[in-house]
Each structure stands twice: as C-alpha cells, then as structure tokens.
Design a protein around this motif. Structure first.
Motif, PDB file in Angstrom:
ATOM      1  N   UNK A  43      33.738  17.285 -32.904  1.00 37.70           N
ATOM      2  CA  UNK A  43      34.551  16.595 -31.903  1.00 37.70           C
ATOM      3  C   UNK A  43      34.668  15.099 -32.189  1.00 37.70           C
ATOM      4  N   UNK A  44      34.099  14.645 -33.304  1.00 35.17           N
ATOM      5  CA  UNK A  44      34.061  13.212 -33.618  1.00 35.17           C
ATOM      6  C   UNK A  44      34.417  13.006 -35.098  1.00 35.17           C
ATOM      7  N   UNK A  45      35.672  13.259 -35.496  1.00 38.83           N
ATOM      8  CA  UNK A  45      36.041  13.226 -36.920  1.00 38.83           C
ATOM      9  C   UNK A  45      35.746  11.917 -37.632  1.00 38.83           C
ATOM     10  N   UNK A  46      35.892  10.779 -36.963  1.00 42.48           N
ATOM     11  CA  UNK A  46      35.684   9.503 -37.655  1.00 42.48           C
ATOM     12  C   UNK A  46      34.218   9.257 -37.991  1.00 42.48           C
ATOM     13  N   UNK A  47      33.320  10.081 -37.444  1.00 45.50           N
ATOM     14  CA  UNK A  47      31.900   9.986 -37.784  1.00 45.50           C
ATOM     15  C   UNK A  47      31.440  11.193 -38.598  1.00 45.50           C
ATOM     16  N   UNK A  48      32.368  12.084 -38.917  1.00 52.31           N
ATOM     17  CA  UNK A  48      32.026  13.349 -39.589  1.00 52.31           C
ATOM     18  C   UNK A  48      32.019  13.164 -41.104  1.00 52.31           C
ATOM     19  N   UNK A  49      30.825  13.164 -41.686  1.00 51.21           N
ATOM     20  CA  UNK A  49      30.680  13.050 -43.138  1.00 51.21           C
ATOM     21  C   UNK A  49      31.116  14.356 -43.797  1.00 51.21           C
ATOM     22  N   UNK A  50      31.957  14.258 -44.815  1.00 52.51           N
ATOM     23  CA  UNK A  50      32.435  15.469 -45.486  1.00 52.51           C
ATOM     24  C   UNK A  50      31.722  15.716 -46.805  1.00 52.51           C
ATOM     25  N   UNK A  51      31.506  14.682 -47.602  1.00 55.55           N
ATOM     26  CA  UNK A  51      30.863  14.836 -48.905  1.00 55.55           C
ATOM     27  C   UNK A  51      30.153  13.558 -49.318  1.00 55.55           C
ATOM     28  N   UNK A  52      29.127  13.736 -50.145  1.00 57.56           N
ATOM     29  CA  UNK A  52      28.383  12.608 -50.707  1.00 57.56           C
ATOM     30  C   UNK A  52      28.303  12.800 -52.213  1.00 57.56           C
ATOM     31  N   UNK A  70      34.294  10.426 -45.013  1.00 60.81           N
ATOM     32  CA  UNK A  70      34.346  10.865 -43.623  1.00 60.81           C
ATOM     33  C   UNK A  70      35.785  11.252 -43.280  1.00 60.81           C
ATOM     34  N   UNK A  71      35.943  11.916 -42.154  1.00 61.98           N
ATOM     35  CA  UNK A  71      37.221  12.350 -41.587  1.00 61.98           C
ATOM     36  C   UNK A  71      37.831  13.470 -42.425  1.00 61.98           C
ATOM     37  N   UNK A  72      37.472  14.713 -42.144  1.00 61.71           N
ATOM     38  CA  UNK A  72      37.998  15.843 -42.907  1.00 61.71           C
ATOM     39  C   UNK A  72      39.474  16.096 -42.657  1.00 61.71           C
ATOM     40  N   UNK A  73      40.180  16.492 -43.733  1.00 63.26           N
ATOM     41  CA  UNK A  73      41.558  16.961 -43.607  1.00 63.26           C
ATOM     42  C   UNK A  73      42.555  15.941 -43.116  1.00 63.26           C
ATOM     43  N   UNK A  74      42.540  14.725 -43.660  1.00 63.64           N
ATOM     44  CA  UNK A  74      43.518  13.713 -43.246  1.00 63.64           C
ATOM     45  C   UNK A  74      44.909  14.046 -43.790  1.00 63.64           C
ATOM     46  N   UNK A  75      45.847  14.232 -42.916  1.00 62.74           N
ATOM     47  CA  UNK A  75      47.240  14.405 -43.335  1.00 62.74           C
ATOM     48  C   UNK A  75      47.821  13.004 -43.540  1.00 62.74           C
ATOM     49  N   UNK A  76      48.303  12.679 -44.740  1.00 64.43           N
ATOM     50  CA  UNK A  76      48.789  11.316 -45.013  1.00 64.43           C
ATOM     51  C   UNK A  76      49.902  10.845 -44.077  1.00 64.43           C
ATOM     52  N   UNK A  77      50.619  11.789 -43.442  1.00 64.64           N
ATOM     53  CA  UNK A  77      51.739  11.403 -42.590  1.00 64.64           C
ATOM     54  C   UNK A  77      51.356  11.289 -41.116  1.00 64.64           C
TER      55      UNK A  77
END
Length: 431
Positions: A43-52, A70-77
């Motif tokens: 519920x908090x994508x901007x704090x969600x670590x995806x990979x290191x 951080x932030x999984x699945x960012x759509x560029x648009x």
C-alpha cells in the motif's frame, strides 16, 4: 505443459529466493526482491524496495557499486503527477564490513518535492546523501535528480540530463545517483504467477515474456572505493531499507512526526515474497537482518518444497536445506562466507576480479562474480534460484528457467549502469 515441470520451476523460484509475492519475480533476472511482497508495503509504493544490486564496478574495478530500486511497475506515461521519491521517507544503503550483521557504513538519501508548472508535477527532486560511519554522521553530497523521462518536449536530450545529475564526493573518488531508471529486472511473471507455468520446455530455451519490459523504477545508489571500506576478509554484506516517521496525520495538510521506523528492507531477492510466511511478512520488514535467526527454519525447510512434492512428487529436498542457508544467510564457504550468524545479506567478495564475459547464471555457471556473490544487473536470478531450489548444490541439476534471459534495454557502460527509462511519449505499452 506437464504439471510436474511447472511445479519444479515454482519450487526453485519460490523456495530459494522467496518469489516476488505480487509483482516481480526476479532478483535481477529471476529473483526479484521486494515487489509488493508484504501486505502493508504493497500500500506504500514509494517506500517499496524492488531490487538491490552490489558488484565491483566493471569500468572502475577498484570501486564497488551499490544500487537499490523502489516503486514497482512505473508506467513512464503516468502523469500529471509522475512517480517520485517520497519526501517523507529515508532511503538507506547499509554495509556490514566486519561480519557482525550490523551496519558499519550507511548512506541515507532524503528528498524534497517542488511544485510543478501548470497542472504538471515536478519530478526533479533536490536531495542529500548522508554517510554514517564510526559513530559520525555527515552530509557528503547534495544535488537534484534528473526529471523523469516524460517526452521530447518536456525532457529533450534526456541522457545528458542524467549524466549532469551524477554527484561526486570524497574528492571525486565516490559518486552518487538518484532518479528514474529502466527496471533492470526481467522475468515472465505473468506465467510464474499463473501457478508457475512455463511457456516452453523447461524454460531454459526461451519463449518467455518479459513482464517488466517498458516499465521503470526509481534508483538510488553509490559507487565508492573498495579500499575505503576496509572489509574483513575482503567481503561485505549489503542491504537496503526505507524508514518513515512513526505517526502520520492526514487532513488539509499531511503531517508526519515521531521517531523513524523501518517499513521495508531488502537484500537477497525474493526472500520475503516466498520464504517468509504471509502472516510474518510485515513483521519481517520491520526487523534488522541481525534478527534473522527467528526465521531460519523457513530457509531450512521451505514450505513450498513440501507443498510441491505433495502435489507433484518431484522429489525436491524438503528438509535440511543447509545449502539455502549458506546462499542466503551466512555466505558460501570459500566464496563469500561472513560468519555463522544468520542474516539475510547480499554478500559480495570484493577480492574476486571482474569477469570479462559474465555468465547470466553466475556462480552456478562458474562465474564467481555473479549472484549469489553480490548481484549484477544482468544476473538471471530467476533461473539461478529455480535451479538452486531444485537441488543444484546438492547434486540434482535440472535446467529450469522462465524463458526470459535478459533485459529489454542495454545497460550503460558507467555509473549508474541501469539504462535510461523509456519516455512516456514513446508509450511502448500502447498500440
């Protein structure tokens, strides 16, 4: 496809690295770390670590590069308020240099957000980098992220903006970067989360679909001299974390107060997603790696292995998985062992030379510069994890995979290495 093969892949992936609970399946290529891996952080994508990632810099082998996303699945648009780092969070890169599973050096990134023009958000964020070491804290770098890659009118000459934004510190010996990047993780998560299906054969002959192609993440990272870390036996343990204030009040104005609390952490990919039981995932995120012994039994006896064997009789080792404990919690002897204390750390032996021709399967393919000895952007962690969980280190070699062997974008030849994100105007997801 034969159900038995499908499950084998599942076990390998899920068991070894804790398959990404909901969005990415690979740590760099197959073992994606925390992509929506726990109920609260989803519920908090901007704090969600995806990979290191942590690796000796290929163009500057006397330095080590550490990157976290951080932030999984960012759509560029995704405008007019595009994805950005949260100004209410602290983003941390932590390094254990003596094997006690506690941070000896920490780099803290903190961001601000400016008001954008017209009806648009401003994605260029001022930020500071603070280093904490030896009981002392000091701001080592200040700068501004490049804007997100919006399109040719808004962000012309995008790569030049990225290059200009890279910060230098320690008299030019070290670098820092923060901003939007192409997501370097790759994997056929569409098939994997459909009960771990494989589209072709055992998955090691192509045929997979890279779900992450075209999507972005937000990256923060540093490149620092190896000599300055003074690592015991030449090996470091790395992890990332995100903190928020303990109390948040919402209304006409949002206010955060109280002490900082950890809301997410990440080292090896997929650990929280697949190894840690659902009911303990949020608790795991709030704890330090030094507390990992409380979860050790889930590494030694992977739940998924037992379930898969019960359903499909694949003869995957269910108990006594000391091989997984070594890979994820202590380091592998004669490779990157840091001590017997269990801790989920991404361990990297800095004395191993940079590989001239990297193998995507890393250590399993005889390339000791690859995962689980650190993690490079091109390491195929999904395939590696699947084969390891199936018993590769115990003599059972099954050529499993997800059919996706690399990212859709070419990495850069210098820091920050991760490719520029695709532009929103280009919109490769549209037709």
């Amino acid at each position: 496809m034969h159900k038995g093969i499908t499950v084998v892949a599942a076990v390998a992936l899920l068991g070894l690295a804790g398959v990404v609970g909901a969005a990415k399946l690979g740590p760099g290529n197959g073992q994606a770390s925390s992509h929506r891996e726990a109920p609260l952080i989803a519920e908090d994508p901007s704090a969600d670590l995806t990979d290191l990632y942590a690796f000796r810099s290929p163009d500057k082998p006397n330095t080590v590069t550490i990157l976290a996303n951080v932030i999984p699945g960012e759509d560029p648009a995704a405008g007019p308020n595009w994805y950005t780092f949260s100004p209410g969070a602290r983003y941390n890169l932590k390094v254990d240099t003596n094997g006690d599973t506690r941070a000896d050096v920490t780099y803290v990134f903190q961001f601000k957000t400016k008001t954008g023009p017209y009806f648009l958000g401003d994605t260029a964020q001022p930020y500071t980098v603070t280093r904490i070491a030896g009981g002392k804290s000091s701001v080592v770098a200040k700068g501004t992220t490049p804007p997100n890659n919006i399109g040719p009118r808004s962000t012309p000459g995008y790569h030049a903006l990225v290059t200009k934004s890279i910060l230098s510190f320690d008299g030019g010996a070290s670098k820092a970067f923060a901003g939007q990047r192409d997501d370097p993780f790759f994997g056929d998560v569409g098939a994997i989360f459909d009960l771990v299906a494989i589209r072709k054969g055992l998955g090691n002959m192509g045929g997979g679909k890279d779900f992450f192609a075209g999507y972005g993440v937000h990256t923060f990272g540093v490149q620092v001299p190896i000599a300055g870390l003074k690592a015991k036996n030449g090996t470091i343990g790395v992890w990332s974390s995100v903190d928020r204030r303990k109390i948040t009040q919402r209304g006409l104005k949002t206010k955060s107060s109280g002490g900082w609390v950890q809301v997410n952490r990440l080292a090896n990919p997929l650990v929280n997603e697949v190894i840690i039981p659902t009911g303990l995932k949020d608790q795991w995120n709030a704890l330090q790696p030094s507390s990992e012994s409380a979860f050790k039994k889930y590494y030694e006896t992977p739940i998924l292995a037992a379930v898969i064997n019960k359903l499909y009789k694949l003869d995957v080792p269910e108990t006594g998985r000391d091989d997984l404990v070594a890979v994820l919690l202590t380091g592998v002897p004669k490779l990157n062992f840091t001590g017997t204390k269990a801790a989920d750390l991404l361990r990297l032996n800095l004395t191993i030379p940079v590989t001239g021709k990297p193998e995507r399967l890393g250590v399993l393919a005889g390339d000791n510069q690859g995962w689980p000895n650190g993690r490079r952007l091109g390491d195929d962690d999904i395939d590696t994890a699947e084969q390891a969980v199936a018993g590769f280190l115990k003599g059972k070699k099954v050529p499993l995979g997800d059919g996706v062997n690399g990212d859709d974008r070419q990495t850069l030849e210098s820091f920050p290495y991760a490719a520029d994100p695709q532009s929103g105007f280009e919109n490769t997801k549209g037709k």
